[in-house]
Design an enzyme around this catalytic site. Structure first.
Site, PDB file in Angstrom:
ATOM      1  N   THR A 171       0.822  -1.212   0.000  1.00 45.07           N
ATOM      2  CA  THR A 171       0.000   0.000   0.000  1.00 45.07           C
ATOM      3  C   THR A 171       0.850   1.252   0.000  1.00 45.07           C
ATOM      4  O   THR A 171       0.420   2.298  -0.503  1.00 45.07           O
ATOM      5  CB  THR A 171      -0.933  -0.019   1.232  1.00 45.07           C
ATOM      6  OG1 THR A 171      -1.764  -1.169   1.122  1.00 45.07           O
ATOM      7  CG2 THR A 171      -1.807   1.208   1.309  1.00 45.07           C
ATOM      8  N   TYR A 221      -8.360   0.080  -3.721  1.00 49.99           N
ATOM      9  CA  TYR A 221      -7.128   0.569  -4.339  1.00 49.99           C
ATOM     10  C   TYR A 221      -6.302  -0.620  -4.779  1.00 49.99           C
ATOM     11  O   TYR A 221      -6.608  -1.767  -4.437  1.00 49.99           O
ATOM     12  CB  TYR A 221      -6.341   1.434  -3.346  1.00 49.99           C
ATOM     13  CG  TYR A 221      -5.766   0.648  -2.189  1.00 49.99           C
ATOM     14  CD1 TYR A 221      -6.534   0.351  -1.067  1.00 49.99           C
ATOM     15  CD2 TYR A 221      -4.458   0.164  -2.226  1.00 49.99           C
ATOM     16  CE1 TYR A 221      -6.026  -0.393  -0.016  1.00 49.99           C
ATOM     17  CE2 TYR A 221      -3.941  -0.571  -1.179  1.00 49.99           C
ATOM     18  CZ  TYR A 221      -4.725  -0.847  -0.081  1.00 49.99           C
ATOM     19  OH  TYR A 221      -4.222  -1.596   0.944  1.00 49.99           O
ATOM     20  N   SER A 281       1.451  -7.690  -0.733  1.00 50.27           N
ATOM     21  CA  SER A 281       2.272  -8.611   0.066  1.00 50.27           C
ATOM     22  C   SER A 281       1.561  -9.915   0.423  1.00 50.27           C
ATOM     23  O   SER A 281       2.175 -10.817   0.992  1.00 50.27           O
ATOM     24  CB  SER A 281       2.813  -7.926   1.326  1.00 50.27           C
ATOM     25  OG  SER A 281       1.842  -7.844   2.341  1.00 50.27           O
ATOM     26  N   THR A 330       1.819  -4.191   4.245  1.00 50.95           N
ATOM     27  CA  THR A 330       1.736  -4.424   5.689  1.00 50.95           C
ATOM     28  C   THR A 330       1.197  -5.815   6.044  1.00 50.95           C
ATOM     29  O   THR A 330       1.397  -6.286   7.157  1.00 50.95           O
ATOM     30  CB  THR A 330       0.842  -3.365   6.373  1.00 50.95           C
ATOM     31  OG1 THR A 330      -0.489  -3.476   5.855  1.00 50.95           O
ATOM     32  CG2 THR A 330       1.379  -1.973   6.165  1.00 50.95           C
ATOM     33  N   ASP A 331       0.523  -6.465   5.084  1.00 52.39           N
ATOM     34  CA  ASP A 331      -0.168  -7.713   5.447  1.00 52.39           C
ATOM     35  C   ASP A 331       0.780  -8.834   5.882  1.00 52.39           C
ATOM     36  O   ASP A 331       0.457  -9.606   6.784  1.00 52.39           O
ATOM     37  CB  ASP A 331      -1.045  -8.201   4.278  1.00 52.39           C
ATOM     38  CG  ASP A 331      -2.308  -7.356   4.126  1.00 52.39           C
ATOM     39  OD1 ASP A 331      -2.582  -6.530   5.015  1.00 52.39           O
ATOM     40  OD2 ASP A 331      -3.017  -7.529   3.116  1.00 52.39           O
ATOM     41  N   LYS A 336       0.858  -7.225  12.934  1.00 47.13           N
ATOM     42  CA  LYS A 336      -0.255  -6.397  12.467  1.00 47.13           C
ATOM     43  C   LYS A 336      -1.491  -6.826  13.242  1.00 47.13           C
ATOM     44  O   LYS A 336      -1.864  -8.000  13.216  1.00 47.13           O
ATOM     45  CB  LYS A 336      -0.460  -6.577  10.959  1.00 47.13           C
ATOM     46  CG  LYS A 336      -1.532  -5.665  10.393  1.00 47.13           C
ATOM     47  CD  LYS A 336      -1.606  -5.720   8.874  1.00 47.13           C
ATOM     48  CE  LYS A 336      -2.672  -4.735   8.382  1.00 47.13           C
ATOM     49  NZ  LYS A 336      -2.764  -4.695   6.909  1.00 47.13           N
ATOM     50  N   GLU A 396       4.225 -27.634  28.227  1.00 46.26           N
ATOM     51  CA  GLU A 396       3.387 -28.302  29.228  1.00 46.26           C
ATOM     52  C   GLU A 396       3.887 -29.736  29.372  1.00 46.26           C
ATOM     53  O   GLU A 396       4.613 -30.245  28.489  1.00 46.26           O
ATOM     54  CB  GLU A 396       1.916 -28.229  28.826  1.00 46.26           C
ATOM     55  CG  GLU A 396       1.608 -28.807  27.486  1.00 46.26           C
ATOM     56  CD  GLU A 396       0.131 -28.608  27.110  1.00 46.26           C
ATOM     57  OE1 GLU A 396      -0.364 -29.474  26.376  1.00 46.26           O
ATOM     58  OE2 GLU A 396      -0.490 -27.621  27.530  1.00 46.26           O
TER      59      GLU A 396
HETATM   60  C1  SIN Z   1      -0.209  -5.382   1.143  1.00 49.98           C
HETATM   61  O1  SIN Z   1       0.119  -5.960   2.187  1.00 49.98           O
HETATM   62  O2  SIN Z   1       0.505  -5.417   0.129  1.00 49.98           O
HETATM   63  C2  SIN Z   1      -1.496  -4.650   1.066  1.00 49.98           C
HETATM   64  C3  SIN Z   1      -1.902  -4.054   2.350  1.00 49.98           C
HETATM   65  C4  SIN Z   1      -0.948  -3.021   2.886  1.00 49.98           C
HETATM   66  O3  SIN Z   1       0.167  -2.800   2.431  1.00 49.98           O
HETATM   67  O4  SIN Z   1      -1.387  -2.349   3.869  1.00 49.98           O
END
Ligand code: SIN
Length: 325
Positions: A13, A26, A59, A92-93, A165, A281
């Site tokens: 993103t 997007y 990602s 971010t994924d 995340k 455990e």
């Molecule tokens: C991605 O992980 O490529 C899409 C979502 C993001 O970057 O927040």
């Protein structure tokens, strides 16, 4: 002295375009690194940036194909005496998985910072420019070396081992566990909460461009043991259990996994909870299981892959590695 940073772009993103400042949909990975660096050139950042496009993907599609290009590119930059640090732009994924993989396979000689954004570049409130400016501040700081691979999101610095995340929306989507962030950053300031812990250390694992297959079994109410038969193929070398609570699972599943362990398939118990500490455990010894400790299932999978690739498969040795830093 001018700080020189290498920026390796993989998409996400932070390089995404919506075509509307207020739209919801997007496309990730649309802006190329040259255009991106031209855009950040206007920010007056106190570093010279040179960019390289490794990939330009969402990602969700991250994996060995890109990792096998990214890792040598970082090693090359680290070996360059003119390079002071590396920034990786990433969706971010799956950012936490790439960051942890790099953390385990890179030397702690110069700063390596992974950064993303939650909003595409043409959206109102785009967080990518600020996160990137923060990443430049961190990668320019010699004290960032010796803390492993770092993740910079939303004015916070996280160690790759801790970061996860935790939200699908909003600029504050990342948290750390068991440590929260390890410092605060803005484009003009930086504050660490402690000293570096591995300055100058070599890589913990050699790079492996053919990681062994490790599956994740997500446990839920009414999970039946025959699901394992559908999950595990002939090449599967390990299973990470995303268990309920403290890495728990229905008894028939536990027995089926114990049987797999006797056949040499490594079994690691993690938790599907957001902040799950899974300790050993008493039954683990007899079942041949390993406790993931503070690693979530997707990170436990990365560590297990590297351990198996390095020839380690004895449950006691695997446990020692999971107990380690
Ligand atoms: C991605 O992980 O490529 C899409 C979502 C993001 O970057 O927040």
């Amino acid at each position: 002295m001018t700080i020189q940073l290498t920026v390796l772009a993989t998409g996400g993103t932070i390089a995404g375009i919506a075509g509307s400042a207020i739209g919801h949909d997007y496309r990730a990975g649309e802006i190329g690194i040259e255009d991106y660096l031209e855009q950040v050139g206007g920010l007056g950042l106190e570093a010279e940036l040179s960019g390289r496009q490794i990939a330009n993907i969402d990602s969700a599609d991250m994996g060995p194909g890109v990792w096998n290009a990214l890792h040598p590119a970082i090693m090359e930059a680290l070996a360059d005496p003119a390079c002071n640090g590396v920034i990786v732009t990433h969706g971010t994924d799956t950012l936490e998985e790439t960051a942890f993989l790099l953390d385990l396979t890179l030397p702690a000689t110069k700063p390596v910072v992974v950064v993303g954004a939650m909003r595409p570049a043409d959206a109102v409130g785009y967080d990518g420019l600020r996160n990137f400016a923060n990443a430049v501040r961190v990668a320019s700081n010699p004290d960032a070396a010796g803390r492993g691979t770092l993740v910079v999101m939303g004015d916070r610095m996280f160690a790759a081992r801790d970061v996860r995340k935790v939200r699908t929306r909003g600029a504050e989507a990342f948290r750390g566990f068991p440590r929260e962030s390890i410092g605060l950053v803005t484009p003009s300031s930086l504050e660490w909460f402690g000293a570096p812990w591995q300055r100058g250390d070599g890589a913990r694992f050699a790079w492996c461009d053919d990681l062994p297959e490790v599956a994740i079994l997500y446990v839920h109410a009414a999970l039946e043991a025959d699901m394992l038969g559908r999950l595990i193929g002939p090449q599967t070398r390990g299973v990470v259990v995303a268990g309920v609570g403290e890495g728990n699972m229905p008894e028939p599943v536990r027995q089926a996994l114990a049987a797999l362990s006797t056949r040499g398939i490594a079994v690691v118990r993690a938790s599907r909870t957001e902040e799950g500490l899974v300790d050993r455990e008493p039954e683990d010894e007899a079942n041949g299981f390993v406790a993931a400790r503070a690693l979530n299932p997707q990170k436990a999978r990365i560590l297990l892959q590297l351990l198996l690739a390095s020839g380690e498969s004895d449950p006691a040795a695997l446990q020692r590695a999971f107990d380690g830093r």
